[in-house]
Design a protein around this motif. Structure first.
Motif, PDB file in Angstrom:
ATOM      1  N   ALA A 123     105.861 -13.050  -2.123  1.00  0.00           N
ATOM      2  CA  ALA A 123     106.903 -12.061  -2.387  1.00  0.00           C
ATOM      3  C   ALA A 123     108.230 -12.521  -1.797  1.00  0.00           C
ATOM      4  N   ALA A 124     108.178 -13.175  -0.617  1.00  0.00           N
ATOM      5  CA  ALA A 124     109.402 -13.658   0.008  1.00  0.00           C
ATOM      6  C   ALA A 124     110.055 -14.743  -0.851  1.00  0.00           C
ATOM      7  N   GLY A 125     109.225 -15.626  -1.386  1.00  0.00           N
ATOM      8  CA  GLY A 125     109.763 -16.686  -2.236  1.00  0.00           C
ATOM      9  C   GLY A 125     110.363 -16.133  -3.509  1.00  0.00           C
ATOM     10  N   LEU A 126     109.715 -15.104  -4.087  1.00  0.00           N
ATOM     11  CA  LEU A 126     110.244 -14.500  -5.301  1.00  0.00           C
ATOM     12  C   LEU A 126     111.549 -13.758  -5.016  1.00  0.00           C
ATOM     13  N   SER A 127     111.625 -13.104  -3.857  1.00  0.00           N
ATOM     14  CA  SER A 127     112.865 -12.432  -3.472  1.00  0.00           C
ATOM     15  C   SER A 127     114.012 -13.433  -3.335  1.00  0.00           C
ATOM     16  N   LYS A 128     113.689 -14.615  -2.801  1.00  0.00           N
ATOM     17  CA  LYS A 128     114.715 -15.663  -2.667  1.00  0.00           C
ATOM     18  C   LYS A 128     115.195 -16.111  -4.046  1.00  0.00           C
ATOM     19  N   GLN A 129     114.282 -16.258  -5.013  1.00  0.00           N
ATOM     20  CA  GLN A 129     114.680 -16.637  -6.358  1.00  0.00           C
ATOM     21  C   GLN A 129     115.594 -15.598  -6.985  1.00  0.00           C
TER      22      GLN A 129
END
Length: 301
Positions: A30-36
């Motif tokens: 979820a953190a990586g998707l939020s960064k995207q």
């Protein structure tokens, strides 16, 4: 930055209603998707999603961007499916070169079935007994009946095998008793196929080893079909490919001469420029011939 990857991520977030479920679908954190998502908004210079601790909602600009993303991504998916479909479809024009007599006697009965199996395919078949430059003449496939191939630029696929058959008509043998030895052949009228390999001679393997018969020059033709007609007319002794002689031998119109002697075996090859990314039309044609040719009279695998 991969714009399409970010667009797909944004679309999944909207469709799944949150980062956690979208991240699970995409196999990322979820953190990586939020960064995207932040990267995408920074790149566009707009806010796409209003986010609170409890929910997120599309902004007006985000709604417009989402609609356009869906259209573009759907068009891209359709394009990729279409290209992939073309890569597996047997269609287009197939240019084939084949020896004249082989095409008329053996290919001709097979081709209607192949064309019925592939209605989107167009066939351009060139009949020529001489060896043509498959690359220079733009052929997709060339069929060659040879003991050996010497063109290293081409990929070769074995399709079937055949024999050269020494034979003559009963009328000729009635007037000229059949030779019992290779040496006795020289006392007969020998009809030559001028495009044979090697030219001008018959290499024969018999019980006593190999012997070479040198052919005279009275009759030499560059067509196996014409050579067959001359043999049937009783004009002499000649060597025919087994696919051309099989029916006449079975019906007694021709008889074997020196049946305990054999020519070196010949192979029916399909040759083509490359094996990498072989077009479906070429693959389909070669596989069809590999399946059907060994069942034809005078041929084996």
């Amino acid at each position: 930055m991969d714009s399409f990857t970010l667009m797909r991520a944004f679309r999944r977030i909207v469709e799944r209603g949150g980062l956690a479920r979208a991240a699970e679908d995409l196999g990322v954190s979820a953190a990586g998707l939020s960064k995207q998502l932040r990267q995408l908004e920074a790149h566009l210079g707009v806010v796409l999603l209003q986010r609170t601790t409890r929910r997120m909602a599309l902004t007006t600009t985000g709604q417009r961007y989402y609609d356009e993303c869906c259209r573009l991504l759907d068009d891209l998916d359709a394009l990729e499916r279409g290209i992939a479909g073309q890569a597996t479809a047997v269609s287009g024009r197939l240019r084939v070169n084949a020896p004249h007599s082989f095409a008329l006697s053996t290919l001709s009965p097979l081709l209607p079935r192949f064309l019925q199996q592939h209605p989107q395919l167009a066939l351009d078949l060139v009949l020529e007994d001489r060896l043509l430059d498959a690359v220079g003449e733009g052929f997709d496939v060339s069929l060659r009946l040879r003991a050996e191939l010497d063109d290293s630029r081409l990929v070769a696929r074995r399709l079937a095998s055949l024999q050269q058959v020494l034979c003559a008509a009963p009328s000729y043998l009635a007037a000229h008793p059949a030779p019992q030895t290779v040496q006795a052949l020289q006392q007969h009228t020998l009809l030559a196929y001028s495009l044979s390999d090697p030219p001008g001679s018959w290499p024969l393997q018999g019980p006593d080893g190999q012997a070479t018969v040198t052919l005279g020059t009275r009759v030499a033709v560059n067509s196996s079909q014409l050579l067959r007609d001359l043999l049937l007319a009783g004009e002499g002794i000649g060597a025919l490919p087994s696919f051309l002689a099989a029916a006449d031998l079975a019906d007694g119109r021709l008889q074997r001469v020196l049946p305990d002697h054999r020519f070196p075996p010949r192979i029916v090859y399909a040759v083509y420029p490359t094996a990498r990314h072989l077009p479906p039309k070429v693959r389909a044609f070669i596989e069809f011939l590999q399946e059907t040719l060994p069942t034809c009279p005078g041929l084996d695998y």
